[in-house]
Design an enzyme around this catalytic site. Structure first.
Site, short mmCIF file in Angstrom:
data_model
loop_
_atom_site.label_atom_id
_atom_site.label_comp_id
_atom_site.label_asym_id
_atom_site.label_seq_id
_atom_site.Cartn_x
_atom_site.Cartn_y
_atom_site.Cartn_z
CB CYS A 15 -4.10 4.70 -5.58
SG CYS A 15 -3.98 2.93 -5.23
CB CYS A 24 -0.90 -0.02 1.23
SG CYS A 24 -2.02 1.39 1.25
#
Ligand code: PYC
Length: 318
Positions: free
Chosen positions: A244, A94
């Protein structure tokens, strides 16, 4: 007064990275043993999934929270190990979460500005803590797996996208009928859910049958200095408030494969809130080593309490 015998306490540090929250579990997490991070993720999933949902889901969290379980790294040269998770399961890597984790480690006095390595279940990543809360993350090797894959989506017709790996599996769509604006977000959420379901129903996967759980739409940036704007559906119900990190890496892998991004060039990926990550690449044969850079801020330091008789001790999963 809460009885200590009937309750469990978990110390967390909350932050947001360009708008997207990360909740680092600092103390009170499950003991996952001494294996590799990938092995410890398996133990987490098999035995402690209620801890995941209790920390991230309502009433202690929400579908937008990404959890980060701080672990002892198996490689002592790494500053930390981490397993990321959310309202429905676990993430390989992530990007925004790593930026939040690095700022959290700085806040806790565990690291100083400079370069460090962090271990994740999908490999080690390099990070650099810079001045002013900026953090860069050199992600795992990323690549485009399939190009221009058509998928028939009920109600939307045929959409075509690329499949790429960047620590998570992405379906990336440049050509679509949607405006990436705040007013249209309900439509974007519904459409990206439908695309994800259609990929799964059509048997379209990442390598080795891996589930594609991130859907990424691209459009024109709102800010002229940015290269592109995105909307990213995360695994579960929520969309990414940041640009992201793994999604930006996946995009750069596709651009590189198309000969549209070279080493030394900067890709500024604008997210749905208008914030951005700066990205760049190093070529590694057909793959790339992507680096993304962004900012994170600490938003809270708290103790979550889980009482034994709470009917929602393991969170509410919708
Ligand atoms: O920044 O890589 C990322 C990410 C994945 C899911 C939410 N954020």
């Amino acid at each position: 007064m809460v009885s200590a015998e009937r309750s469990k306490q978990v110390q967390v540090l909350d932050s947001h990275t360009e708008g997207e929250p990360t909740r680092v579990v600092v103390e009170g997490g499950p003991d996952l043993g001494q294996g590799t991070l990938a092995e410890r993720l398996q133990v987490f999933r098999d035995r402690y999934d209620g801890f995941r949902s209790g920390v991230t889901c309502e009433p202690r969290g929400s579908e937008v929270v990404v959890g980060a379980l701080l672990c002892e790294p198996s490689n002592p040269e790494c500053a930390a190990g981490v397993i990321f998770f959310n309202d429905v399961g676990y993430l390989g890597m992530c990007g925004h979460g790593t930026i939040g984790l690095v700022r959290s480690l700085e806040y806790l006095g565990r690291i100083k500005p400079g370069k460090h390595r962090i271990e994740t279940p999908v490999g080690e990543v390099g990070v650099e803590l810079k001045a002013g809360g900026r953090v860069s993350v050199s992600n795992v090797l990323s690549y485009r797996y399939r190009t221009a894959v058509p998928v028939e989506v009920p109600g939307l017709g045929t959409l075509t996208g690329d499949i790429a790996w960047a620590g998570n599996w992405f379906f990336l769509i440049g050509e679509h009928p949607f405006e990436l604006t705040m007013e249209r977000r309900a439509e974007l959420i519904a459409a990206t859910h439908a695309i994800r379901a259609a990929l799964s129903a059509s048997g379209i996967t990442g390598a080795d049958g891996a589930l594609i759980d991130h859907i990424e739409l691209f459009g024109k940036p709102e800010h002229a200095e940015n290269s592109s704007r995105n909307f990213v559906l995360c695994p579960g119900a929520s969309f990414d408030r940041s640009p992201c990190g793994t999604g930006t890496s996946a995009k750069m892998a596709c651009l590189y494969a198309d000969g549209k991004l070279a080493e030394g060039e900067v890709w500024r990926q604008e997210g749905f809130l208008g914030t951005h990550f700066s990205g760049s690449i190093e070529a590694r044969g057909e793959a790339i080593l992507p680096t993304i850079e962004g900012r994170a801020w600490i938003t809270g330091k708290s103790v979550l309490v889980f009482e034994d008789d709470d009917p929602f001790v393991g969170g509410i999963e919708f």
